[in-house]
Design a protein around this motif. Structure first.
Motif, mmCIF file in Angstrom:
data_model
loop_
_atom_site.group_PDB
_atom_site.id
_atom_site.type_symbol
_atom_site.label_atom_id
_atom_site.label_comp_id
_atom_site.label_asym_id
_atom_site.label_seq_id
_atom_site.Cartn_x
_atom_site.Cartn_y
_atom_site.Cartn_z
ATOM 1 N N ARG A 64 -33.729 41.157 27.451
ATOM 2 C CA ARG A 64 -34.087 41.923 26.260
ATOM 3 C C ARG A 64 -33.038 43.006 26.092
ATOM 4 N NH1 ARG A 64 -38.667 46.422 27.466
ATOM 5 N NH2 ARG A 64 -37.973 46.947 29.550
ATOM 6 N N ASP A 65 -32.780 43.338 24.875
ATOM 7 C CA ASP A 65 -31.850 44.413 24.564
ATOM 8 C C ASP A 65 -32.653 45.709 24.599
ATOM 9 O OD1 ASP A 65 -30.141 46.288 23.349
ATOM 10 O OD2 ASP A 65 -29.206 44.732 22.109
ATOM 11 N N ARG A 67 -32.112 48.557 23.756
ATOM 12 C CA ARG A 67 -32.037 49.454 22.600
ATOM 13 C C ARG A 67 -33.308 49.350 21.756
ATOM 14 N NH1 ARG A 67 -26.829 47.575 19.639
ATOM 15 N NH2 ARG A 67 -27.742 45.616 20.320
ATOM 16 N N GLY A 68 -33.953 48.188 21.781
ATOM 17 C CA GLY A 68 -35.177 48.024 21.008
ATOM 18 C C GLY A 68 -36.265 48.991 21.427
ATOM 19 N N GLU A 71 -33.586 53.092 21.866
ATOM 20 C CA GLU A 71 -32.606 53.610 20.903
ATOM 21 C C GLU A 71 -33.105 54.869 20.194
ATOM 22 O OE1 GLU A 71 -29.746 50.983 18.490
ATOM 23 O OE2 GLU A 71 -31.431 51.369 17.133
ATOM 24 N N PRO A 78 -35.354 50.893 15.477
ATOM 25 C CA PRO A 78 -34.230 50.417 16.297
ATOM 26 C C PRO A 78 -33.476 49.273 15.612
ATOM 27 C CG PRO A 78 -36.219 50.616 17.608
ATOM 28 C CD PRO A 78 -36.624 50.790 16.178
ATOM 29 N N VAL A 80 -32.361 46.621 16.959
ATOM 30 C CA VAL A 80 -32.746 45.328 17.534
ATOM 31 C C VAL A 80 -34.243 45.361 17.829
ATOM 32 C CG1 VAL A 80 -30.473 44.817 18.543
ATOM 33 C CG2 VAL A 80 -32.168 46.036 19.890
ATOM 34 N N PRO A 81 -34.901 44.194 17.840
ATOM 35 C CA PRO A 81 -36.345 44.185 18.115
ATOM 36 C C PRO A 81 -36.657 44.566 19.564
ATOM 37 C CG PRO A 81 -35.524 41.938 17.763
ATOM 38 C CD PRO A 81 -34.380 42.869 17.529
ATOM 39 N N ALA A 82 -37.786 45.203 19.753
ATOM 40 C CA ALA A 82 -38.238 45.619 21.081
ATOM 41 C C ALA A 82 -39.093 44.511 21.685
ATOM 42 C CB ALA A 82 -39.020 46.928 21.001
ATOM 43 N N GLN A 85 -35.953 38.559 24.357
ATOM 44 C CA GLN A 85 -35.176 37.687 23.483
ATOM 45 C C GLN A 85 -35.009 36.301 24.080
ATOM 46 O OE1 GLN A 85 -31.919 40.451 23.111
ATOM 47 N NE2 GLN A 85 -32.593 41.023 21.065
#
Length: 144
Positions: A64-65, A67-68, A71, A78, A80-82, A85
């Motif tokens: 998962r990123d 930043r979701g 951020e 954000p 990107v989605p939280a 992924q």
């Protein structure tokens, strides 16, 4: 929290997110739920296929990123989605001694398990890709 069945679940987050890092993160519980649901579903599907599953060993990773979730600024959506992924890896399935499983049977077991597992369905519906390769675990048994 205590569940309706009397089991306790604890969650926490890492220090960098303001937690004490004393229990699994909620997303780790989600992965555990996915693995547990997949195993329970595979036992059922295997039984209906007359394949007796002895055990399942998972080697999966999730991406998962962050930043979701992390951020800033906190008042902006954000970029990107939280959510998770991608979940990828392998599951090695051991069958009861004496059961020979074809590639076709293993494929049906995997497909029907993933299709019938409610947790896998919810994860996929969130937009997360699941790419888990199923294999037959080879167990060396002592010869008589």
């Amino acid at each position: 929290m205590t569940t309706d069945t009397g089991h306790s679940l604890r969650t926490d987050v890492p220090h960098k997110m303001g937690g004490k890092d004393e229990a699994p993160q909620p997303v780790e519980h989600l992965l555990a739920a996915y693995l547990g649901c997949t195993q329970a579903t595979a036992l059922y599907v295997g039984r209906m296929m007359s394949l007796r599953v002895e055990s399942m060993e998972y080697d999966v990773t999730a991406f998962r990123d962050e930043r979701g979730a992390l951020e800033l600024p906190i008042d902006a959506v954000p970029s990107v989605p939280a959510r998770l992924q991608r979940i990828s890896g392998t599951v090695a399935v051991e069958f009861k001694a004496g059961i020979e499983v074809t590639e076709g049977q293993l494929q049906i077991l995997a497909e029907q398990t993933e299709t019938r597992c409610p947790v896998a369905n919810m994860i996929r519906a969130s937009g997360c890709d699941i790419d888990v390769n199923w294999t037959v675990k080879k167990v060396s048994r002592p010869e008589d």
